[in-house]
Design an enzyme around this catalytic site. Structure first.
Site, PDB file in Angstrom:
ATOM      1  N   ASP A 191     -12.670   2.416   4.826  1.00 49.89           N
ATOM      2  CA  ASP A 191     -11.548   2.151   5.159  1.00 49.89           C
ATOM      3  C   ASP A 191     -12.037   1.691   6.716  1.00 49.89           C
ATOM      4  O   ASP A 191     -11.219   1.041   7.573  1.00 49.89           O
ATOM      5  CB  ASP A 191     -10.658   3.617   5.876  1.00 49.89           C
ATOM      6  CG  ASP A 191      -9.901   3.798   4.597  1.00 49.89           C
ATOM      7  OD1 ASP A 191      -9.587   2.949   3.811  1.00 49.89           O
ATOM      8  OD2 ASP A 191      -9.559   5.246   4.651  1.00 49.89           O
ATOM      9  N   TRP A 197      -6.089   1.831  -7.058  1.00 51.84           N
ATOM     10  CA  TRP A 197      -5.940   3.329  -7.335  1.00 51.84           C
ATOM     11  C   TRP A 197      -6.575   4.057  -6.662  1.00 51.84           C
ATOM     12  O   TRP A 197      -7.915   4.059  -6.277  1.00 51.84           O
ATOM     13  CB  TRP A 197      -6.668   3.283  -8.998  1.00 51.84           C
ATOM     14  CG  TRP A 197      -6.835   4.657  -9.410  1.00 51.84           C
ATOM     15  CD1 TRP A 197      -7.219   5.819  -8.981  1.00 51.84           C
ATOM     16  CD2 TRP A 197      -6.186   5.046 -10.851  1.00 51.84           C
ATOM     17  NE1 TRP A 197      -7.204   6.894  -9.917  1.00 51.84           N
ATOM     18  CE2 TRP A 197      -6.257   6.444 -11.031  1.00 51.84           C
ATOM     19  CE3 TRP A 197      -5.382   4.395 -11.869  1.00 51.84           C
ATOM     20  CZ2 TRP A 197      -6.164   7.135 -12.217  1.00 51.84           C
ATOM     21  CZ3 TRP A 197      -5.385   4.974 -12.706  1.00 51.84           C
ATOM     22  CH2 TRP A 197      -5.479   6.526 -13.226  1.00 51.84           C
ATOM     23  N   ASP A 198      -6.138   4.816  -5.637  1.00 52.05           N
ATOM     24  CA  ASP A 198      -6.670   5.596  -4.378  1.00 52.05           C
ATOM     25  C   ASP A 198      -6.958   7.223  -4.815  1.00 52.05           C
ATOM     26  O   ASP A 198      -6.435   7.478  -6.014  1.00 52.05           O
ATOM     27  CB  ASP A 198      -5.766   5.583  -3.422  1.00 52.05           C
ATOM     28  CG  ASP A 198      -6.415   5.379  -2.037  1.00 52.05           C
ATOM     29  OD1 ASP A 198      -7.837   6.101  -2.096  1.00 52.05           O
ATOM     30  OD2 ASP A 198      -5.999   5.206  -0.989  1.00 52.05           O
ATOM     31  N   ASP A 250       0.822  -1.204  -0.046  1.00 53.25           N
ATOM     32  CA  ASP A 250       0.081  -0.063   0.088  1.00 53.25           C
ATOM     33  C   ASP A 250       0.754   1.171   0.003  1.00 53.25           C
ATOM     34  O   ASP A 250       1.973   1.042  -0.279  1.00 53.25           O
ATOM     35  CB  ASP A 250      -1.109  -0.265   1.196  1.00 53.25           C
ATOM     36  CG  ASP A 250      -2.490   0.755   0.926  1.00 53.25           C
ATOM     37  OD1 ASP A 250      -2.233   1.801   1.085  1.00 53.25           O
ATOM     38  OD2 ASP A 250      -3.068   0.038   0.585  1.00 53.25           O
TER      39      ASP A 250
HETATM   40  C1  GLA Z   1      -6.872   5.471   1.816  1.00 51.97           C
HETATM   41  C2  GLA Z   1      -7.330   3.915   1.610  1.00 51.97           C
HETATM   42  C3  GLA Z   1      -6.471   3.201   2.591  1.00 51.97           C
HETATM   43  C4  GLA Z   1      -4.984   3.119   2.444  1.00 51.97           C
HETATM   44  C5  GLA Z   1      -4.688   4.806   2.627  1.00 51.97           C
HETATM   45  C6  GLA Z   1      -3.283   4.941   2.178  1.00 51.97           C
HETATM   46  O1  GLA Z   1      -7.231   6.078   3.077  1.00 51.97           O
HETATM   47  O2  GLA Z   1      -8.702   3.850   1.697  1.00 51.97           O
HETATM   48  O3  GLA Z   1      -7.137   1.890   2.231  1.00 51.97           O
HETATM   49  O4  GLA Z   1      -4.685   2.958   0.972  1.00 51.97           O
HETATM   50  O5  GLA Z   1      -5.369   5.523   1.790  1.00 51.97           O
HETATM   51  O6  GLA Z   1      -2.707   6.084   2.023  1.00 51.97           O
END
Ligand code: GLA
Length: 742
Positions: free
Chosen positions: A549, A478-479, A367
């Protein structure tokens, strides 16, 4: 043919398996009126009377002195602006002279098999024998603007995809200020409105309320579909529930700002509109240019919410998700986010992978934190170069080490963002979305990239591609971790700044499309601070989306219930994490966490090297259950039996195969209550005349299935119910398997 035009009555008659949608061309001027949407009709004689133009105020050609009364009550298929209809307009066009009146009249129509792509936009698709399309061309005779209203009928899935294209057929430039994708006028009925609201870590909670007079709207102005409101609305009969009653669903295939609104007017009529949020939107349309608005998926169910849910699931699985992964078991992944956050090295990651591989986990996902100087979330977005301090030897080597353990390797990116503290920002401060002279609002200490610019998209993609080509990476998360604010593009002229929100979304879509073209077998998972951009638009690109999350099993019951109202379980990212949970501090049994995650894509988000021996021993058992039942969960029909949101102390849903011969029953007791009898839960989706053997599934014991010693008739299970003993303790769960025996 599922679409017909009745020449004599001038009625467009659209049929799906169980529904009918009717509209008609009325009057000499050619008004397009909505007549009916609901249960399938066998004949439509007399249907034009539904437009009520034989009663006062009549059509304007008969009673022009009351034209405004006509406009204010006629059930328009697509409403006008500023010319007498005081309900919500569908279209607002500012002329060079500064006027914004618009009124549309029928010009022509076309019916064809299949469905054309919507340029630059995600949309449903289907073969010529699966979908039929009607395009009605309407025109404003004064300003010369044409509008194409599209209706694509997916007959077997009981849905219609509606979209709108605005064409500047004049020799003047216009400014579009509003283009709704859907307008639907329904006869006045008592109705509830159902929406999904939320917040970070609390996404998509169902909320039902009475629709009174006036307007009730939900929207987003965050540049994404958002955690807060979902681009969905349902109108439900007062008595509608999971299994019975009228439900109309409206779901927007778009990932940016939206407006969804239901309005009850003075006559009790209801107008629903849905589309790109007109606030902060404008689009300059030169002569000959057109604007394609995204599509809305509408469905009607006479069988309550459950019917609506299964129509959406069916449609999205068959006609929206394109990924080659759609019908495949996804590799069981372990993600290091909750395990390490930013504090990791390649060695640590390999340690986690080594231990995971022994337990049957199939993919390691690295991640946030592997690039630039990303030791925390304050910097380096945009610098997609591997941090070799953490990842010694580079990403290729790490991927090889993970592959050598028999696991796949996946990686996190946040391509739409730029940190003020980054090499990229030093070189290109103008690439961030901001208003000159105004200190742009930071969120998670980052800015958003101006993806309306081709060079920005090209650059970021080239960086992402370089990493992906340099290592065997088979999955990308992909965030997108902040909303858009301070809308300003250094590239767009003043009269096009209002296009930025939509151009940003189009830019994101284009980038994901190019990513998939470059890596066609990539398993892409979208994410936005959890589930802030969980929408049908993103589903067109990624077969799964990180749901939230919040990985707490009990919070997830509500989040996944709201998500599964519209989306098949195969696209809900769900992982088992450690307790006390990092978001709510709750401790739940490992088996319950496993069961809840099994109803999604399934994976882990913890440091497996630190798990207790007992939990570690349970992982292979959960893995075994995943392999045994994922086909059914991924492809099956979903039924909601009980909701903990409806002040019940338990939650229960089912997945059945298409034939109704196999079913999984997922049951969770939220809080234990003393001195009550066992529960009796009516099931769904089975065959009334078949008998079912009942098995208890164990996510901990040696055997996966234990014979519960019962064979029960389907009619008994569905009409009377399945008796479930009360588990001992809070947050306990039970997973039951039913199989037809004769
Ligand atoms: C977001 C995502 C998490 C993680 C964080 C990393 O909050 O939802 O799952 O990937 O970013 O910064």
């Amino acid at each position: 043919m599922s679409i017909r035009f009745l020449e004599e009555e001038k009625i467009f008659w659209l049929d799906t398996k169980n529904t009918t949608y009717l509209m008609a061309i009325l009057g000499e001027e050619g008004f397009l009126g909505h007549l009916y949407y609901g249960k399938k009709l066998k004949g439509v004689s007399g249907a034009t009377s539904l437009a009520r133009v034989t009663e006062p105020p009549f059509l304007p050609e008969k009673n022009d002195r009351d034209r405004s009364s006509f406009f204010d009550a006629f059930p328009f298929e697509y409403s006008s602006n500023g010319v007498g209809d005081f309900r919500e307009s569908s279209l607002k066009i500012r002329t060079m002279e500064g006027h914004d009146g618009v009124s549309l009249f029928y010009v022509s129509h076309e019916i064809y098999r299949g469905k054309k792509k919507l340029e630059g936009l995600p949309a449903t698709f289907g073969a010529e024998d699966e979908v039929t399309t009607l395009v009605v061309t309407m025109k404003d005779p004064v300003i010369g603007m044409a509008v194409e209203l599209s209706y694509s009928v997916f007959e077997t899935t009981d849905v219609i995809a509606r979209s709108v294209k605005v064409i500047n057929a004049s020799d003047k430039t216009f400014c579009l200020e509003k283009v709704m994708s859907l307008c639907m006028d329904l006869e006045g009925k008592d109705a509830d409105v159902l929406t999904l609201h939320g917040s970070w870590a609390r996404e998509r909670r169902m909320e039902r309320k009475t629709l009174g007079h006036g307007r009730y709207s939900i929207s987003s102005l965050r540049g994404e579909s958002s955690h807060q409101e979902h681009p969905f609305m349902a109108l439900m009969a007062k008595n509608a529930d999971q299994t019975s009653g009228d439900v109309y669903g409206f779901h927007f295939v778009y990932s940016g700002n939206f407006l969804a609104q239901a309005e009850r007017n003075q006559f009790g009529q209801i107008r629903v509109v849905m589309g790109i949020n007109p606030e902060e939107f404008s689009w300059k349309l030169e002569p000959g240019e057109s604007f394609q608005a995204p599509e809305v998926i509408i469905t009607y169910s006479a069988h309550g919410l459950g019917g609506m849910t299964r129509s959406y699931h069916d449609l999205y699985r068959k006609h929206l998700i394109r990924s080659p992964w759609l019908h495949k078991k996804r590799p069981i992944l372990i993600n290091n986010w909750e395990a390490t956050y930013f504090d990791f090295t390649a060695e640590k990651i390999v340690d986690i992978a080594r231990e995971s591989a022994k337990l049957g986990i199939e993919m390691l996902v690295l991640d946030d934190g592997w690039f630039g100087n990303r030791f925390d979330d304050n910097r380096s977005l945009g610098d997609w170069q591997v941090n070799e301090e953490k990842i010694k030897g580079g990403m290729g080597k790490l991927a090889e080490e993970i592959n050598a353990l028999g696991m796949k390797f996946g990686l996190w990116f946040e391509p739409e963002m730029i940190s003020p503290e980054s090499k990229l920002y030093k070189e290109h401060p103008d690439w961030a979305i901001q208003i000159p002279g105004r200190r742009a609002c930071r969120a998670r200490n980052q800015y958003v990239l101006d993806l309306s610019r081709r060079e920005v998209r090209d650059y970021v993609l080239s960086q992402v591609f370089a990493v992906l080509h340099g290592a065997n990476i088979e999955y990308v998360k992909w965030d997108m971790n902040r909303p858009l604010t301070d809308l300003g593009s250094a590239d767009l002229p003043a009269d096009r700044q209002g296009e930025l929100y939509h151009r940003f979304v189009l830019g994101t879509y284009e980038m994901q499309e190019r990513l998939l073209q470059e890596f066609p077998n990539l398993l892409l998972e979208n994410c936005s601070g959890g589930g802030g951009r969980f929408d049908p638009g993103m589903l067109y690109y990624s077969p799964q989306i990180w749901c939230s999350d919040d990985t707490d099993a009990i919070e997830r019951l509500a989040i996944q219930e709201g998500t599964a109202l519209l989306y098949p379980l195969c696209c809900m990212g769900a992982h088992v994490s450690v307790c006390p949970n990092h978001t709510v501090g709750r401790t739940t049994p490992f088996a319950t966490r496993g069961m809840v995650a099994l109803s999604g894509t399934f994976g882990y988000e913890l440091d497996v090297t630190k798990l207790s021996e007992e939990d570690k021993a349970a992982v292979p058992k959960q893995v075994r259950a995943y392999h045994a039942f994922n086909d059914l969960i991924r492809e099956g029909q979903y039924y909601r039996c009980a909701s903990s949101l409806e002040s019940r102390d338990y939650d229960c849903y089912q997945v059945c195969d298409e034939a109704g011969e196999k079913s999984l029953v997922f049951f969770t007791q939220v809080l234990a209550t003393p001195n009550l009898r066992s529960r009796c839960i009516p099931l769904q989706g089975l065959k009334e005349d078949a008998n079912y053997k009942v098995w208890q599934i164990s996510l901990e014991g040696e055997e996966l299935l234990t014979d519960a010693g019962k064979v029960i008739n389907g009619g008994v299970l569905m009409n009377a119910g399945l008796i479930l003993e009360r588990p001992w303790g809070d947050f306990q769960s039970s997973l039951i398997y039913l199989e037809k025996v004769n």
